[in-house]
Design an enzyme around this catalytic site. Structure first.
Site, short mmCIF file in Angstrom:
data_model
loop_
_atom_site.label_atom_id
_atom_site.label_comp_id
_atom_site.label_asym_id
_atom_site.label_seq_id
_atom_site.Cartn_x
_atom_site.Cartn_y
_atom_site.Cartn_z
N CYS A 361 0.84 -1.20 0.00
CA CYS A 361 0.00 0.00 0.00
C CYS A 361 0.87 1.24 0.00
O CYS A 361 0.78 2.07 0.91
CB CYS A 361 -0.89 0.00 1.23
SG CYS A 361 -1.71 -1.56 1.46
N THR A 362 1.73 1.37 -0.97
CA THR A 362 2.57 2.56 -1.09
C THR A 362 2.97 2.75 -2.55
O THR A 362 3.30 1.76 -3.23
CB THR A 362 3.84 2.46 -0.21
OG1 THR A 362 4.79 3.43 -0.69
CG2 THR A 362 4.50 1.10 -0.27
#
Ligand SMILES: Cc1ncc(COP(=O)(O)O)c(C=O)c1O
Length: 420
Positions: A361-362
């Site tokens: 999630c980046t």
């Protein structure tokens, strides 16, 4: 050369492709993915052997090769290079244990690193080690105390952070403040400190000027400077050094526009350098990336295909948690794409460029920003080339708690699963 051209050139140089599918160590990539799951790292043993042999040939009559274990510390990989005749360079007690488990004889082991702890030094000395590269005054004191306690004289080499000499207009070496080794300018103090230690025997000099050098002229100039410095040290201490370690740093092409290191130019340049080496002095280079990098392929499967505001994102099951370097977050200043391809669709026409991202999630978890791939579906395989060095062990594997990738060494059609 475009990214796709680089991928094609690397395939042609290193790998077999049969009916549009990449084969690694004699096994089709789809078979490896099916048997071992994705994501996985597969290392082709024959490619490692070829890289080693080519370099050995180029350096013949000049330098011995010590494999830098940090590039890929899997025990069977270390064992492969030992079997080819290499020594090793290590920088921790963990690497020491791996080298010994792979069968390295003590005299084949060089122990570098800017912060070696007392317990690490003691264990390596007790187990046997060729040379220890001293990098700080504290280390000199620590080693002298260990030698005194054991009643032994320890062979040490001095790691020097060279001045920013300019030779041939292209010298990219040292000169900057650094935690590695002693500044060349402080040699007087260091030599005096060593001379005051009856249990330390200064037998070698070690220089490491930088990594990922693709210019043969720069490397030769760095090596020439290292040899000149060794002559100076030898003169000052009034005896010959037995080893001069010129470091690693031999680069491999990762990005569009990178040209491979010209080994022919290296081979042409080393005889002149060899003539300056006193008889009895052994010259060493300690590459990691050059030997292990080209053999490795990171294989992922497509998990989702997303379109966002005109851009297509191929979301795979692998990412920066396994392969930080390919995401551009392992020290790169400019993020550029590693060579990425669809390994079962080689030769298929390319669709418009896509981004290849991982499951984290980046936005940092981007492996390719503008990649020419054929139009792929979910479950298709995607592969990152040049992934044999600084892969999983140089990546934040714990980040987001995904499972570790399988790692395989494949030779003659037989995959060996690598583990601790
Ligand atoms: C002391 C030392 N030797 C060898 C290497 C291997 O470098 P490369 O993989 O660029 O050849 C490194 C890399 O950081 C290093 O620090």
């Amino acid at each position: 050369m475009s990214g796709a051209d680089l991928a094609a050139a690397l395939l042609a140089e290193h790998f077999e492709v049969r009916e549009g599918e990449l084969r690694i160590g004699g096994v089709a990539v789809s078979e490896l993915a099916q048997r071992f799951g994705t994501p996985l790292f597969a290392y082709d043993a024959a490619v490692m052997r070829r890289s080693y042999r080519r370099l050995r040939e180029a350096l013949q009559g000049f330098a011995a090769i010590h494999y830098s274990v940090k590039a890929n510390p899997a025990v069977p990989v270390i064992a492969l290079f030992l079997e080819e005749g290499a020594g090793v360079e290590i920088a921790s007690i963990g690497e020491y244990r791996r080298a010994r488990a792979a069968g390295a004889r003590p005299e084949k082991i060089l122990f570098a690193g800017p912060g070696k702890r007392k317990a690490e030094l003691e264990e390596a000395i007790a187990g046997g080690v060729g040379e220890i590269h001293v990098e700080s005054f504290e280390e000199i004191t620590r080693l002298e105390a260990i030698g005194a306690a054991l009643g032994k004289t320890l062979a040490v080499a001095l790691r020097v952070n060279p001045v920013a000499a300019v030779q041939g207009g292209a010298m990219r070496m040292g000169g900057k403040p650094s935690a590695f080794g002693f500044d060349e300018e402080s040699l007087d103090d260091v030599l005096a400190a060593l001379a005051a230690c009856p249990h330390l025997d200064l037998v070698g000099l070690h220089l490491f000027a930088g990594t990922q050098v693709l210019d043969a002229g720069v490397l030769l100039a760095q090596w020439g400077h290292g040899l000149a410095l060794a002559r100076e040290v030898s003169q000052r201490i009034g005896r010959q050094l037995s080893t001069v370690d010129l470091g690693g740093g031999l680069g491999i092409p990762y990005f569009q526009g990178d040209a491979a290191l010209d080994l022919t130019a290296i081979a042409a340049g080393v005889p002149a350098l060899a003539r300056t080496v006193p008889t009895g002095t052994r010259v060493v280079v300690e590459p990691g990336r050059y030997l292990a990098g080209p053999a490795g392929v990171y294989v992922m499967a497509v998990n989702a295909i997303k379109r966002s505001r005109g851009q297509t994102f191929i979301v795979t099951d692998g990412g920066m948690h396994h392969h930080l370097a390919a995401s551009g977050n392992l020290g790169q200043v400019i993020k550029r794409d590693y060579p990425i391809l669809a390994p079962t669709r080689i030769g298929d026409p390319a669709a418009p460029p896509v981004s290849v991202v991982g499951p984290l999630c980046t936005p940092l978890d981007t492996l390719g920003r503008s990649v020419a791939l054929p139009a792929v579906e979910v479950d298709a395989l995607i592969a990152v080339l040049q992934s044999g060095a600084y892969g999983p062990t140089a990546s934040p594997g714990g980040f987001l708690s995904h499972p570790a990738p399988a790692e395989l060494l494949v030779e003659g059609g037989v995959p060996t699963v690598l583990g601790d």
